[in-house]
Design an enzyme around this catalytic site. Structure first.
Site, PDB file in Angstrom:
ATOM      1  N   TRP A  38       1.939   2.093  -3.486  1.00 38.56           N
ATOM      2  CA  TRP A  38       0.982   2.810  -4.194  1.00 38.56           C
ATOM      3  C   TRP A  38       1.361   4.344  -4.142  1.00 38.56           C
ATOM      4  O   TRP A  38       1.067   5.068  -5.021  1.00 38.56           O
ATOM      5  CB  TRP A  38      -0.525   2.463  -3.813  1.00 38.56           C
ATOM      6  CG  TRP A  38      -1.111   1.335  -4.497  1.00 38.56           C
ATOM      7  CD1 TRP A  38      -1.641   0.124  -3.908  1.00 38.56           C
ATOM      8  CD2 TRP A  38      -1.704   1.344  -5.880  1.00 38.56           C
ATOM      9  NE1 TRP A  38      -1.957  -0.719  -4.971  1.00 38.56           N
ATOM     10  CE2 TRP A  38      -2.051   0.032  -6.019  1.00 38.56           C
ATOM     11  CE3 TRP A  38      -1.414   2.293  -6.874  1.00 38.56           C
ATOM     12  CZ2 TRP A  38      -2.783  -0.633  -7.361  1.00 38.56           C
ATOM     13  CZ3 TRP A  38      -2.196   1.824  -8.109  1.00 38.56           C
ATOM     14  CH2 TRP A  38      -2.664   0.490  -8.318  1.00 38.56           C
ATOM     15  N   TRP A  84     -14.115  13.513 -13.350  1.00 33.48           N
ATOM     16  CA  TRP A  84     -13.289  13.349 -12.205  1.00 33.48           C
ATOM     17  C   TRP A  84     -12.512  14.403 -11.746  1.00 33.48           C
ATOM     18  O   TRP A  84     -12.489  14.337 -10.340  1.00 33.48           O
ATOM     19  CB  TRP A  84     -12.215  12.192 -12.699  1.00 33.48           C
ATOM     20  CG  TRP A  84     -11.230  12.534 -13.515  1.00 33.48           C
ATOM     21  CD1 TRP A  84     -11.421  12.207 -14.986  1.00 33.48           C
ATOM     22  CD2 TRP A  84      -9.868  13.296 -13.292  1.00 33.48           C
ATOM     23  NE1 TRP A  84     -10.134  12.787 -15.709  1.00 33.48           N
ATOM     24  CE2 TRP A  84      -9.322  13.347 -14.826  1.00 33.48           C
ATOM     25  CE3 TRP A  84      -9.371  13.650 -12.261  1.00 33.48           C
ATOM     26  CZ2 TRP A  84      -8.239  13.816 -14.991  1.00 33.48           C
ATOM     27  CZ3 TRP A  84      -8.094  14.291 -12.508  1.00 33.48           C
ATOM     28  CH2 TRP A  84      -7.538  14.358 -13.654  1.00 33.48           C
ATOM     29  N   TRP A 128      -8.428   9.204  -8.156  1.00 36.35           N
ATOM     30  CA  TRP A 128      -9.664   9.367  -8.969  1.00 36.35           C
ATOM     31  C   TRP A 128      -9.573   9.103 -10.595  1.00 36.35           C
ATOM     32  O   TRP A 128     -10.399   8.663 -11.008  1.00 36.35           O
ATOM     33  CB  TRP A 128      -9.649  11.155  -8.941  1.00 36.35           C
ATOM     34  CG  TRP A 128     -10.581  11.414  -7.704  1.00 36.35           C
ATOM     35  CD1 TRP A 128     -10.397  11.669  -6.638  1.00 36.35           C
ATOM     36  CD2 TRP A 128     -12.035  11.257  -7.900  1.00 36.35           C
ATOM     37  NE1 TRP A 128     -11.378  11.800  -5.772  1.00 36.35           N
ATOM     38  CE2 TRP A 128     -12.419  11.646  -6.363  1.00 36.35           C
ATOM     39  CE3 TRP A 128     -12.798  10.995  -8.892  1.00 36.35           C
ATOM     40  CZ2 TRP A 128     -13.919  11.783  -6.239  1.00 36.35           C
ATOM     41  CZ3 TRP A 128     -14.452  11.226  -8.433  1.00 36.35           C
ATOM     42  CH2 TRP A 128     -15.029  11.327  -7.109  1.00 36.35           C
ATOM     43  N   TRP A 153     -17.675  14.324 -20.604  1.00 34.18           N
ATOM     44  CA  TRP A 153     -18.409  14.250 -19.268  1.00 34.18           C
ATOM     45  C   TRP A 153     -19.576  14.981 -19.276  1.00 34.18           C
ATOM     46  O   TRP A 153     -19.875  16.006 -20.069  1.00 34.18           O
ATOM     47  CB  TRP A 153     -17.529  14.755 -18.261  1.00 34.18           C
ATOM     48  CG  TRP A 153     -16.078  14.238 -18.349  1.00 34.18           C
ATOM     49  CD1 TRP A 153     -15.076  14.584 -18.555  1.00 34.18           C
ATOM     50  CD2 TRP A 153     -15.741  12.716 -17.763  1.00 34.18           C
ATOM     51  NE1 TRP A 153     -13.852  13.809 -18.460  1.00 34.18           N
ATOM     52  CE2 TRP A 153     -14.347  12.803 -17.944  1.00 34.18           C
ATOM     53  CE3 TRP A 153     -16.471  11.844 -17.315  1.00 34.18           C
ATOM     54  CZ2 TRP A 153     -13.861  11.675 -17.579  1.00 34.18           C
ATOM     55  CZ3 TRP A 153     -15.968  10.657 -16.875  1.00 34.18           C
ATOM     56  CH2 TRP A 153     -14.542  10.457 -17.082  1.00 34.18           C
ATOM     57  N   ASN A 192     -10.724   3.335   2.106  1.00 37.11           N
ATOM     58  CA  ASN A 192     -10.192   3.388   0.840  1.00 37.11           C
ATOM     59  C   ASN A 192     -11.125   2.595  -0.001  1.00 37.11           C
ATOM     60  O   ASN A 192     -11.509   2.946  -1.244  1.00 37.11           O
ATOM     61  CB  ASN A 192      -9.056   2.591   0.813  1.00 37.11           C
ATOM     62  CG  ASN A 192      -8.445   2.466  -0.443  1.00 37.11           C
ATOM     63  OD1 ASN A 192      -8.300   3.418  -1.192  1.00 37.11           O
ATOM     64  ND2 ASN A 192      -8.131   1.131  -0.983  1.00 37.11           N
ATOM     65  N   GLU A 232       0.636  -1.225   0.007  1.00 42.75           N
ATOM     66  CA  GLU A 232       0.079   0.056  -0.229  1.00 42.75           C
ATOM     67  C   GLU A 232       0.586   1.414  -0.025  1.00 42.75           C
ATOM     68  O   GLU A 232       0.475   2.203  -0.601  1.00 42.75           O
ATOM     69  CB  GLU A 232      -0.871  -0.130   1.338  1.00 42.75           C
ATOM     70  CG  GLU A 232      -1.841  -1.111   1.272  1.00 42.75           C
ATOM     71  CD  GLU A 232      -2.590  -1.165  -0.290  1.00 42.75           C
ATOM     72  OE1 GLU A 232      -3.173  -0.237  -0.529  1.00 42.75           O
ATOM     73  OE2 GLU A 232      -2.848  -2.198  -0.528  1.00 42.75           O
TER      74      GLU A 232
HETATM   75  C1  FAD Z   1     -10.546   8.258  -5.180  1.00 47.07           C
HETATM   76  C2  FAD Z   1      -9.493   8.048  -4.236  1.00 47.07           C
HETATM   77  C3  FAD Z   1      -8.930   9.104  -3.677  1.00 47.07           C
HETATM   78  C4  FAD Z   1      -7.876   9.126  -2.654  1.00 47.07           C
HETATM   79  N1  FAD Z   1      -7.341  10.184  -2.013  1.00 47.07           N
HETATM   80  C5  FAD Z   1      -6.386  10.085  -1.433  1.00 47.07           C
HETATM   81  C6  FAD Z   1      -5.633  11.131  -0.736  1.00 47.07           C
HETATM   82  O1  FAD Z   1      -6.034  12.324  -1.144  1.00 47.07           O
HETATM   83  N2  FAD Z   1      -4.792  10.710   0.193  1.00 47.07           N
HETATM   84  C7  FAD Z   1      -4.033   9.731   0.629  1.00 47.07           C
HETATM   85  O2  FAD Z   1      -3.288   9.792   1.416  1.00 47.07           O
HETATM   86  N3  FAD Z   1      -4.809   8.766   0.022  1.00 47.07           N
HETATM   87  C8  FAD Z   1      -5.995   8.917  -1.034  1.00 47.07           C
HETATM   88  N4  FAD Z   1      -6.225   7.523  -1.607  1.00 47.07           N
HETATM   89  C9  FAD Z   1      -5.679   6.208  -1.000  1.00 47.07           C
HETATM   90  C10 FAD Z   1      -6.387   5.684   0.250  1.00 47.07           C
HETATM   91  O3  FAD Z   1      -7.959   5.721   0.055  1.00 47.07           O
HETATM   92  C11 FAD Z   1      -6.000   6.097   1.706  1.00 47.07           C
HETATM   93  O4  FAD Z   1      -4.480   6.335   1.441  1.00 47.07           O
HETATM   94  C12 FAD Z   1      -6.361   5.412   2.875  1.00 47.07           C
HETATM   95  O5  FAD Z   1      -7.597   5.074   2.806  1.00 47.07           O
HETATM   96  C13 FAD Z   1      -5.956   6.065   4.037  1.00 47.07           C
HETATM   97  O6  FAD Z   1      -6.071   5.149   5.115  1.00 47.07           O
HETATM   98  P1  FAD Z   1      -5.094   4.232   6.027  1.00 47.07           P
HETATM   99  O7  FAD Z   1      -3.817   5.382   6.262  1.00 47.07           O
HETATM  100  O8  FAD Z   1      -5.798   3.413   7.096  1.00 47.07           O
HETATM  101  O9  FAD Z   1      -4.460   3.231   4.865  1.00 47.07           O
HETATM  102  P2  FAD Z   1      -3.648   1.976   5.310  1.00 47.07           P
HETATM  103  O10 FAD Z   1      -4.330   1.018   4.491  1.00 47.07           O
HETATM  104  O11 FAD Z   1      -3.294   1.811   6.483  1.00 47.07           O
HETATM  105  O12 FAD Z   1      -2.338   2.263   4.113  1.00 47.07           O
HETATM  106  C14 FAD Z   1      -1.193   2.743   4.709  1.00 47.07           C
HETATM  107  C15 FAD Z   1      -0.943   4.082   3.695  1.00 47.07           C
HETATM  108  O13 FAD Z   1      -0.612   3.610   2.503  1.00 47.07           O
HETATM  109  C16 FAD Z   1      -0.836   4.465   1.599  1.00 47.07           C
HETATM  110  N5  FAD Z   1      -2.017   3.989   0.673  1.00 47.07           N
HETATM  111  C17 FAD Z   1      -2.709   3.101   0.933  1.00 47.07           C
HETATM  112  N6  FAD Z   1      -3.493   2.807   0.006  1.00 47.07           N
HETATM  113  C18 FAD Z   1      -3.256   3.866  -0.995  1.00 47.07           C
HETATM  114  C19 FAD Z   1      -3.781   3.925  -2.371  1.00 47.07           C
HETATM  115  N7  FAD Z   1      -4.578   3.453  -2.865  1.00 47.07           N
HETATM  116  N8  FAD Z   1      -3.067   5.109  -2.968  1.00 47.07           N
HETATM  117  C20 FAD Z   1      -2.003   5.816  -2.541  1.00 47.07           C
HETATM  118  N9  FAD Z   1      -1.629   5.440  -1.167  1.00 47.07           N
HETATM  119  C21 FAD Z   1      -2.300   4.326  -0.520  1.00 47.07           C
HETATM  120  C22 FAD Z   1      -1.610   5.733   2.403  1.00 47.07           C
HETATM  121  O14 FAD Z   1      -0.338   6.598   2.759  1.00 47.07           O
HETATM  122  C23 FAD Z   1      -1.765   4.917   3.918  1.00 47.07           C
HETATM  123  O15 FAD Z   1      -1.651   5.898   4.841  1.00 47.07           O
HETATM  124  C24 FAD Z   1      -7.564   7.789  -2.301  1.00 47.07           C
HETATM  125  C25 FAD Z   1      -7.961   6.692  -2.869  1.00 47.07           C
HETATM  126  C26 FAD Z   1      -9.041   6.590  -3.769  1.00 47.07           C
HETATM  127  C27 FAD Z   1      -9.542   5.483  -4.419  1.00 47.07           C
END
Ligand code: FAD
Length: 471
Positions: free
Chosen positions: A280, A361, A384, A308, A343, A277
């Site tokens: 990503w 988007w 997005w 759109w 997420n 993650e």
């Molecule tokens: C439409 C959309 C918009 C998003 N906008 C943001 C945003 O503005 N800021 C943001 O930090 N994340 C964003 N994310 C990614 C993700 O949803 C969040 O990072 C995550 O929900 C944060 O929760 P957590 O710290 O408990 O994640 P955990 O599951 O604990 O993951 C650990 C860390 O990994 C990173 N991470 C995890 N999943 C992703 C992912 N898919 N993409 C990028 N990094 C990821 C984050 O830094 C997160 O804190 C977005 C995802 C989507 C689908």
């Protein structure tokens, strides 16, 4: 402290911590006196990508940083205005010889840095800048042909295999000259923002470190299995901490690599999934660095110019969580109430926005940026564009998530939905797994604003038609 320089300025930006701080570590080696400064920006006159919740969190982080620096014997200086002017004034007042800062991933921030470096050169001030926003820099993870990756999986394999940089020691003390004036710490009123109701997440580096420790020591063994269940706190919840640099990625990587040595098989799997993650996040920063045009355009050129729909009253239904699709509404209400959205639900709500409502988007991206505590330029854009089917490693446009099926899979008992939509508290959760027909799920809950099957077909038509026109 080594001699050679009397005073250094550290420009704090999105690195609001003391531990493992490259600028602080370098400044304490090179300077006798250190001026940490935060410059309050006047963004509110320029864009609508920031809202009250994230700004409140920022204010709380600055308060915590100021207290931490005070404990070391230093002081956080607050200035406001265009960064170039504010830093020039501070450099002149303090007769500083070195400026330290962590580099910004945002193209606007990078333009400021270039102008700042040029200004410092004319003033005879040395500049030391550091990469901190991701573990590895965008030039460190490239294909065999030295090209940027355009797809996540090979990027992540390369990224995971690489050695990660180690944390630097945290400085024991700091001396800030007493005669340099500071403005007050900012509050929401600084930007003319009104406070919003809802729980306030504890800010500052100690709170962030605590969140990470809980995630690592209490949740990591179940992370792999629970990270997709919005009803439970199965993930780390550190995204806003990474956004504001409250915790360093180097120390996270070091703790993970330590923890794996004595981890159970389930914990090992959890750590590996967690690293994927983080990859990503690193991937989206690399995409932003190599393809900054993604902030304006579709990453995939074939989808530029998609027709759109103009937003209508359904936009308000999406924003306010009243679409009649319980999983979508729960997500949007969670976002509104807390500044966070799980997420899985971010994907569902973003796909609903682009593929059921057929809205651009960029409009949804900006709404998320206004409301998310972790609003992060690279990850938000990446998420997005992924959901819209236009991004790097995009879900092919014809993979369209069905909100009803997603509910059955990820919130089968409706626990998450009922938490955020009290109107549905007494409804049998199985009713959230398919459209309700003509009868609302509850008297004060709306009927769905659209038919998913119909809009899915329309979305496929729009994409297919656009593709045919491009060929
Ligand atoms: C439409 C959309 C918009 C998003 N906008 C943001 C945003 O503005 N800021 C943001 O930090 N994340 C964003 N994310 C990614 C993700 O949803 C969040 O990072 C995550 O929900 C944060 O929760 P957590 O710290 O408990 O994640 P955990 O599951 O604990 O993951 C650990 C860390 O990994 C990173 N991470 C995890 N999943 C992703 C992912 N898919 N993409 C990028 N990094 C990821 C984050 O830094 C997160 O804190 C977005 C995802 C989507 C689908």
């Amino acid at each position: 402290m080594a001699g050679g320089c009397r005073t250094g300025v550290i420009w704090y930006r999105r690195d609001l911590r003391i531990a493992d701080h490259l600028g602080l570590a370098a400044a304490s080696q090179l300077c006798d006196a250190v001026l940490p400064v935060y410059i309050v920006s006047n963004w509110s006159q320029h864009h609508n990508w920031t809202g009250s919740k994230r700004q409140q969190f920022l204010c709380d982080c600055l308060t915590s940083l100021a207290a931490g620096l005070r404990e070391l014997g230093g002081r956080l200086i607050i200035r406001s205005g265009p960064p170039l002017d504010a830093i020039r004034a501070l450099l002149i007042e303090s007769r500083a010889e070195i400026l330290f800062f962590q580099k910004d991933p945002d193209p606007h921030g990078q333009r400021v840095e270039a102008a700042l470096s040029a200004m410092c050169a004319t003033m005879g001030v040395k500049v030391h800048s550091f990469h901190d926003v991701s573990l590895l820099g965008s030039e460190e993870v490239l294909t065999a042909e030295n090209m940027p990756y355009r797809v996540y999986t090979p990027f992540s394999k390369n990224w995971l295999a690489r050695e990660k940089p180690k944390p630097v020691p945290t400085i024991p003390s700091l001396r800030t000259p007493p005669d340099i004036a500071s403005e007050e710490l900012p509050t929401l009123a600084t930007w003319g923002l009104a406070p919003e109701n809802g729980p306030q997440l504890a800010a500052g580096e100690n709170a962030a470190q605590q969140r990470f420790e809980i995630a690592l020591h209490q949740r990591i063994g179940q992370y792999h299995d629970r990270r997709d269940i919005p009803a439970v706190t199965g993930t780390s919840r550190i995204s806003q901490d990474l956004r504001f640099g409250l915790i360093s990625l180097r120390s996270i990587a070091a703790e993970l690599s330590d923890a794996i040595k004595s981890a159970s098989p389930a914990e090992r799997t959890g750590i590996h999934t967690f690293l994927k993650e983080l990859a990503w996040r690193e991937f989206y920063f690399a995409i932003l660095a190599h393809f900054p045009e993604v902030l304006q355009e579709e990453f995939s050129p074939q989808w530029r110019g998609l027709p759109w729909d103009e937003p209508d009253e359904k936009l308000l239904a999406w924003q306010s969580g009243t679409t009649g699709f319980p999983i979508v509404d729960a997500g949007m209400r969670e976002l509104h109430a807390t500044g966070f959205m799980h997420n899985r639900v971010r994907m569902v709500t973003a796909m609903f926005f682009t593929k059921d409502l057929h809205y651009d988007w960029r409009i949804g991206e900006s709404w998320f940026m206004q409301h998310l505590l972790d609003g992060e330029i690279a990850s938000n854009n990446g998420g997005w564009q992924w959901s819209a089917g236009t991004g790097a490693d995009a879900a092919p446009y014809f993979r369209i998530q069905n909100p009803w099926t997603q509910t059955a899979r990820h919130d089968p008992e409706g626990i998450y939905i009922k938490r955020w939509i009290p109107e549905l508290a007494d409804v049998d959760a199985r009713k959230f797994h398919s459209p309700p027909g003509n009868k609302p799920l509850a008297p004060d809950y709306p009927l769905p604003i659209l038919d998913h099957d119909t809009e899915r077909l329309r979305c496929l038509e729009i994409f297919k038609h656009h593709k045919a026109r491009q060929q």
